[in-house]
Design a protein around this motif. Structure first.
Motif, PDB file in Angstrom:
ATOM      1  N   ARG B 106       0.825  -1.209   0.000  1.00  0.00           N
ATOM      2  CA  ARG B 106       0.000   0.000   0.000  1.00  0.00           C
ATOM      3  C   ARG B 106       0.858   1.258   0.000  1.00  0.00           C
ATOM      4  O   ARG B 106       0.577   2.212  -0.724  1.00  0.00           O
ATOM      5  CB  ARG B 106      -0.881   0.021   1.240  1.00  0.00           C
ATOM      6  N   ALA B 107       1.886   1.233   0.833  1.00  0.00           N
ATOM      7  CA  ALA B 107       2.747   2.418   0.904  1.00  0.00           C
ATOM      8  C   ALA B 107       3.398   2.661  -0.448  1.00  0.00           C
ATOM      9  O   ALA B 107       3.476   3.798  -0.913  1.00  0.00           O
ATOM     10  CB  ALA B 107       3.804   2.240   1.983  1.00  0.00           C
ATOM     11  N   PHE B 249       9.342   3.979   7.991  1.00  0.00           N
ATOM     12  CA  PHE B 249      10.142   4.619   6.959  1.00  0.00           C
ATOM     13  C   PHE B 249      10.737   5.915   7.478  1.00  0.00           C
ATOM     14  O   PHE B 249      10.173   6.588   8.330  1.00  0.00           O
ATOM     15  CB  PHE B 249       9.304   4.912   5.712  1.00  0.00           C
ATOM     16  N   ASP B 250      11.871   6.224   6.897  1.00  0.00           N
ATOM     17  CA  ASP B 250      12.567   7.442   7.274  1.00  0.00           C
ATOM     18  C   ASP B 250      12.361   8.452   6.148  1.00  0.00           C
ATOM     19  O   ASP B 250      12.859   8.264   5.042  1.00  0.00           O
ATOM     20  CB  ASP B 250      14.055   7.100   7.467  1.00  0.00           C
ATOM     21  N   VAL B 279       9.354   4.829  -1.231  1.00  0.00           N
ATOM     22  CA  VAL B 279       9.141   3.655  -2.095  1.00  0.00           C
ATOM     23  C   VAL B 279      10.373   2.767  -2.079  1.00  0.00           C
ATOM     24  O   VAL B 279      10.284   1.538  -1.980  1.00  0.00           O
ATOM     25  CB  VAL B 279       8.807   4.101  -3.535  1.00  0.00           C
ATOM     26  N   ARG B 280      11.531   3.396  -2.118  1.00  0.00           N
ATOM     27  CA  ARG B 280      12.764   2.600  -2.132  1.00  0.00           C
ATOM     28  C   ARG B 280      12.916   1.802  -0.841  1.00  0.00           C
ATOM     29  O   ARG B 280      13.244   0.611  -0.857  1.00  0.00           O
ATOM     30  CB  ARG B 280      13.961   3.525  -2.326  1.00  0.00           C
ATOM     31  N   GLN B 281      12.636   2.469   0.292  1.00  0.00           N
ATOM     32  CA  GLN B 281      12.741   1.753   1.575  1.00  0.00           C
ATOM     33  C   GLN B 281      11.737   0.614   1.664  1.00  0.00           C
ATOM     34  O   GLN B 281      12.029  -0.460   2.182  1.00  0.00           O
ATOM     35  CB  GLN B 281      12.489   2.717   2.731  1.00  0.00           C
TER      36      GLN B 281
END
Ligand code: SF4
Ligand code: SF4
Lengths: 170, 373
Positions: B106-107, B249-250, B279-281
């Protein structure tokens, strides 16, 4: 310098004049639709459908109208399956609701039509109708056979009961 | 009989100008009544309702599961975020906990959708200021994300992908690769936009220190999202509430300083980069497991009401749902951020020039589907 930003922007645009093309010539070239693409007409594998109407019940916009009949073996068959594309949200809920996974999209994206009636798509094909006729006939034969077998069984049981009864009387 | 008297000084009158409802810079069908004194704007009144479809009422006559395709049609540039908001509300109402993998997926899709939506913003802002080519650049890169969504859920705009309890399908093969390829390209095209627009003198003059909105005014108008953050308030529901997988997430919340058009543009510009970071994390930390929680086929939430909020692209997206214990909601109300941000148009444009009203309007980034609901 005033205008420097403008020139930088111009450089970007001019760079693209000679760059790679990102568009292509539809309809000479066509895109392949993805595996999960939802769009176009509904299709179904008629033999797998059990006429349960769950697809129509899952539809939020009442876009599906099903008519079913029962054969002599009490099995349900569809006689008509109309997909009103004008009402359809292409939400995929019907496809997901089907317990036998017989519904699918035909991925045809060129579905515009001249008339409103053309948007009411009959999903069942002539072949499906032929299959239905045959299934009805087969069911009749099967039902007759079953009735015969049942009758024979009954007669046998009755005879047996009579024998047993006779035995008990003795 | 002579009505012309040379001794009387010429008098001016205010003039009412209708902008829209079919005006290319109103991003849909909106009528704006401008009271003008010469070229100066005295008052702005947005008149809404041209795109009203009664989505709240439609939701009340459908079951909970059938409702989510309609939320696609609210903010149709970022449907994933609407799906997310609705499903989040229903989940809270029923006490369903989506599995961690679903939260990560979802994120990813919600942030990708935020990126595309902000791209549309940058493109249409450039377009409204007269740089028509600016639009083409952002739309070119947006295509890439839409292709990814097509792969994930089979639709390019009305996804209906996030469902109550999780997501509709697991991510397909080749998804991660494509997303990573896109993420690698993000700095490249962001630089291109910067070259194209940020240095542009006309762009600067039209945006900087124009249509200023103070913190107090923004809060008084109940603004949220990038419009509020541009005034310097670091309010982001993803940080404040920490729903879904977001606490893991950061990322930073970009804020502006002056609350002018430029800040509203810059906040969104930076948000694209932050979203890419999220998205990458999420891709790196994607857990294994189910993508859907156990949700009963016939969903009957307990009697009660819920107000649940998520961070939509345009601000705090809230769903207020009242359940009477049946399969259909008794009442649904949607707090649409675009609708509320429109109230800021008047304080922004008052006292400015008529041309700046267009720029201010574009910088709020309202979407008519969401304004009218
Ligand atoms: S896609 Fe949705 S709206 Fe269309 S027929 Fe299926 S359930 Fe109904
Ligand atoms: S849900 Fe599937 S099996 Fe049931 S009627 Fe519809 S198509 Fe046939």
């Amino acid at each position: 310098m005033f205008g420097k930003g403008l020139l930088t922007g111009m450089r970007v645009t001019i760079g693209h004049v000679f760059g790679k093309k990102v568009t292509f010539c539809y309809p000479e070239e066509k895109l392949e639709m993805t595996e999960r693409f939802r769009g176009g007409h509904l299709t179904m594998d008629y033999k797998k459908c059990i006429g349960c109407q769950l697809c129509a019940m899952a539809c939020p916009n009442k876009a599906l109208t099903l008519k079913a009949t029962q054969d002599a073996m009490k099995k349900r068959h569809l006689t008509s399956y109309v997909h009103e594309m004008g009402r359809c949200l292409y939400c995929n809920l019907c496809v997901e609701a089907c317990p036998t996974k017989t519904l699918a999209w035909d991925k045809n994206y060129a579905i515009s039509s001249w008339h409103r009636e053309d948007m009411n798509h009959q999903v069942l094909t002539d072949d499906d109708m032929k299959y239905l006729e045959k299934a009805m006939e087969d069911a009749k034969v099967a039902a007759a056979k079953k009735a015969e077998a049942d009758a024979a069984k009954k007669a046998e049981e009755a005879a047996k009961a009579a024998n047993d009864g006779g035995g008990a009387a003795n | 009989m002579n009505e012309f008297n040379d001794n009387v000084a010429p008098k001016t009158e205010t003039f009412v100008l209708n902008m829209g409802p079919q005006h290319p810079s109103t991003h849909g069908v909106l009528r704006v009544e401008l009271d003008l004194d010469g070229e100066k704007v005295i008052r702005v009144r947005p008149i809404m309702g041209y795109l009203h479809r009664g989505i709240e009422k439609l939701l009340e006559s459908r079951t909970y599961a059938q409702g989510s395709p309609f939320t696609d049609r609210l903010d149709y540039v970022s449907s994933m975020n609407n799906n997310y908001g609705y499903c989040h509300a229903v989940e809270e109402l029923c006490g369903i906990e989506p599995p961690p993998r679903a939260n990560y997926i979802r994120a990813i899709v919600a942030e990708l959708n935020r990126i595309t939506s902000h791209m549309v913003f940058i493109g249409s802002l450039a377009n409204d200021l007269g740089a028509v080519t600016g639009m083409i650049y952002t739309f070119r890169d947006r295509e890439e994300v839409l292709d990814i969504f097509d792969l994930v859920c089979g639709a390019r705009q009305t996804y209906n992908y996030i469902r109550i309890g999780g997501v509709a399908q697991d991510i397909p093969q080749g998804f991660e690769e494509k997303v990573r390829k896109f993420l690698d390209r993000v700095p490249e095209f962001m630089e291109e936009y910067a070259d194209l627009l940020n240095g542009n003198e006309i762009f600067n003059v039209r945006l900087k220190e124009v249509s200023v909105m103070t913190k107090e005014e923004a809060l008084a108008c109940n603004m949220t999202g990038p419009n509020l953050r541009a005034t310097g308030v670091p309010f982001d529901v993803r940080k404040v509430d920490g729903y879904g997988a977001y606490p893991e997430f950061d990322f930073d919340v970009p804020v502006g300083e002056n609350g002018d058009n430029w800040d509203r543009y810059q906040v969104r510009y930076k948000e694209i980069l932050e979203s890419a970071k999220i998205v990458r994390q999420a891709l790196d930390g994607m857990p294994e497991g189910d993508f859907m929680a156990k949700v009963p086929k016939v969903l009957k939430p307990p009697k009660g009401e819920i107000f649940s909020r998520t961070e939509g692209t345009r601000g705090e997206l809230g769903f207020y749902i009242v359940s009477d214990g049946t399969t259909k909601p008794y009442r649904v109300h949607i707090r649409r951020p675009s609708f509320i941000s429109m109230q800021g148009l008047n304080p922004m444009c008052r006292g400015g020039l008529i041309g700046d009203a267009i720029a201010a309007f574009a910088s709020i980034d309202p979407l008519m589907g969401e304004v009218d609901c």
